[in-house]
Design a protein around this motif. Structure first.
Motif, PDB file in Angstrom:
ATOM      1  N   GLY A  12       1.222  -1.138  -0.100  1.00  0.00           N
ATOM      2  CA  GLY A  12      -0.317  -0.100   0.229  1.00  0.00           C
ATOM      3  C   GLY A  12       0.970   1.114  -0.429  1.00  0.00           C
ATOM      4  N   THR A  13       0.500   2.446   0.644  1.00  0.00           N
ATOM      5  CA  THR A  13       1.122   3.909   0.582  1.00  0.00           C
ATOM      6  C   THR A  13       2.532   3.431   0.924  1.00  0.00           C
ATOM      7  N   TRP A  14       2.455   2.869   2.105  1.00  0.00           N
ATOM      8  CA  TRP A  14       3.917   2.513   2.484  1.00  0.00           C
ATOM      9  C   TRP A  14       4.734   1.355   1.894  1.00  0.00           C
ATOM     10  N   GLY A  15       4.095   0.179   2.089  1.00  0.00           N
ATOM     11  CA  GLY A  15       4.603  -0.889   1.096  1.00  0.00           C
ATOM     12  C   GLY A  15       5.675  -0.444  -0.030  1.00  0.00           C
ATOM     13  N   CYS A  34       2.851  -9.885  -2.384  1.00  0.00           N
ATOM     14  CA  CYS A  34       0.866  -9.776  -1.966  1.00  0.00           C
ATOM     15  C   CYS A  34       0.528  -8.773  -1.125  1.00  0.00           C
ATOM     16  N   ASP A  35      -0.978  -8.575  -1.875  1.00  0.00           N
ATOM     17  CA  ASP A  35      -1.448  -8.361  -1.206  1.00  0.00           C
ATOM     18  C   ASP A  35      -3.016  -8.423  -1.270  1.00  0.00           C
ATOM     19  N   LEU A  36      -4.075  -7.825  -0.083  1.00  0.00           N
ATOM     20  CA  LEU A  36      -5.242  -8.641  -0.514  1.00  0.00           C
ATOM     21  C   LEU A  36      -6.087  -7.686  -1.657  1.00  0.00           C
ATOM     22  N   GLU A  93       6.952  -4.311   9.742  1.00  0.00           N
ATOM     23  CA  GLU A  93       7.054  -2.633  10.306  1.00  0.00           C
ATOM     24  C   GLU A  93       6.556  -1.851  10.917  1.00  0.00           C
ATOM     25  N   LYS A  94       6.822  -1.511  11.536  1.00  0.00           N
ATOM     26  CA  LYS A  94       6.389  -0.597  12.739  1.00  0.00           C
ATOM     27  C   LYS A  94       4.785  -0.805  12.760  1.00  0.00           C
ATOM     28  N   PRO A  95       3.979  -0.841  13.798  1.00  0.00           N
ATOM     29  CA  PRO A  95       4.288  -1.578  15.131  1.00  0.00           C
ATOM     30  C   PRO A  95       4.600  -2.745  14.821  1.00  0.00           C
TER      31      PRO A  95
END
Ligand SMILES: NC(=O)c1ccc[n+]([C@@H]2O[C@H](COP(=O)([O-])OP(=O)(O)OC[C@H]3O[C@@H](n4cnc5c(N)ncnc54)[C@H](O)[C@@H]3O)[C@@H](O)[C@H]2O)c1
Length: 336
Positions: A12-15, A34-36, A93-95
């Motif tokens: 998504g935005t960060w990935g 991989c993404d839903l 990634e965090k958290p």
């Protein structure tokens, strides 16, 4: 040496920044994403032909040597665990997790299986934070009295994590990294203005056994965009402004000197207004440094920084701060 085959779960935005950075690294082969979300998959497949783009975590795990998890926070710990159990080093990634129990489970499994499970505490890889760490270790700032950070802007309003869990891992991980200790006690106050039960604005105070106090202001409901950390020491003071395009670190030779024969008279404290200097700091992109480190760890070429227990320590603070917030801001002891 063959390239490390890396997969990203959550683009998504960060990935997608992880995807882009990995795709540009010469010693990495971006092998699978991989993404839903069908639209994320479609966009990724268009930009990276030849990369397996899937909604199946299993299909990704079968193709790769190492995994980056940048999904929504709720899925982090379970996906990290799936990677570790498949024998694949993972950067989560965090958290790191949404409960201490899940974070500890992931860290223990990582230790038991000897498969690294790093945490995406990006600022621990920031060259300015490293420089500050060196200055503190070498005593350039003197004794650190206190530090405070502001991480505020307008949006991105998250539906599943509040401002504490979204922004806090940055400020908490930096404070723990710089101080080399975890806080003994925390207190936090926050308020939900936009979505019921999800705090948009949080003020967190951490108290360390050494006497240092660290404060963090976090909000996605603010007119300013600030990413600023101030460290006040007995000799000098440092300001790290991550919004500045250049010269992000300034050192203020300011302080209050206490003569050796100092008694109890306030007038014998001497205010010192010295120079301001700007150290030259390498301007490498922290995400590239973080992923470069992850690749080395996955190849067994470097000891782990920002490891699983670093993830646990920060989640412990987040959980304690949440408990404090629920009681209106009373002090809560940080376990462990
Ligand atoms: N380190 C940093 O500086 C930094 C910066 C921004 C965000 N983040 C963190 O990165 C994470 C992602 O943030 P974002 O802004 O990209 O969120 P986002 O909602 O834009 O993207 C998350 C993506 O993960 C996918 N996803 C969710 N669950 C999944 C699963 N089980 N399997 C596969 N895909 C799944 C979603 O479809 C979505 O495309 C968050 O935890 C956020 O806190 C870190």
């Amino acid at each position: 040496m063959s390239r490390l085959r890396v997969g990203v779960i959550g683009a998504g935005t960060w990935g997608r920044n992880h995807v882009r950075t990995l795709a540009s690294m010469p010693d990495v082969e971006l092998t699978a994403v991989c993404d839903l979300s069908a639209s994320v998959r479609e966009k990724t497949a268009r930009t990276y032909p030849g990369v397996l783009v899937t909604d199946s975590v299993q299909a990704l795990l079968e193709r790769v040597d190492a995994v980056v998890v940048a999904s929504t926070a709720r899925a982090h710990a379970a996906l990290g665990l799936a990677a570790v159990r498949a024998g694949k080093p993972v950067l989560v990634e965090k958290p790191y997790a949404l409960t201490v129990r899940e974070a500890v489970e992931l860290a223990e499994e990582s230790d038991r299986l000897k498969v690294p499970a790093l945490v995406g505490h990006l600022l621990e890889f920031h060259p300015v934070v490293d420089r500050l760490k060196t200055m503190i270790r070498e005593g350039t700032l003197g004794e650190v009295y206190y530090l405070y950070s502001q991480r505020v802007n307008l949006g991105q309003i998250r539906p599943d994590e509040n401002a504490l869990w979204s922004f806090g891992p940055h400020d908490i991980s930096v404070a723990l990294y710089l101080m080399g200790e975890a806080p003994a006690r925390v207190s936090a106050q926050g308020h939900s203005y936009l979505q019921r039960g999800i705090e948009d604005v949080v003020f967190l105070t951490m108290q360390f056994a050494s006497g240092v106090i660290a404060h963090a202001q976090m909000s996605w409901l603010d007119p300013h965009k600030e990413r600023r950390l101030t460290v006040v020491g007995s000799k000098q003071m440092a300001v790290f402004d991550d919004m500045a395009p250049r010269e992000k670190l300034r050192i203020y030779d300011k302080g209050v000197d206490r003569p050796p024969e100092y008694g109890s008279y306030g007038e014998s404290l001497a205010v010192r207004e010295g120079d301001i200097w700007i150290p030259k700091v390498n301007n490498a992109e922290p995400l590239g440094l973080e992923l470069g480190h992850f690749v080395k760890v996955a190849r067994g070429e470097a000891p782990t920084r920002a490891d699983a227990w670093d993830g646990v320590r920060v989640v412990r603070v987040l959980e304690a701060a949440s408990r404090s917030m629920a009681t209106g801001g009373g002090p809560v002891t940080v376990e462990g």
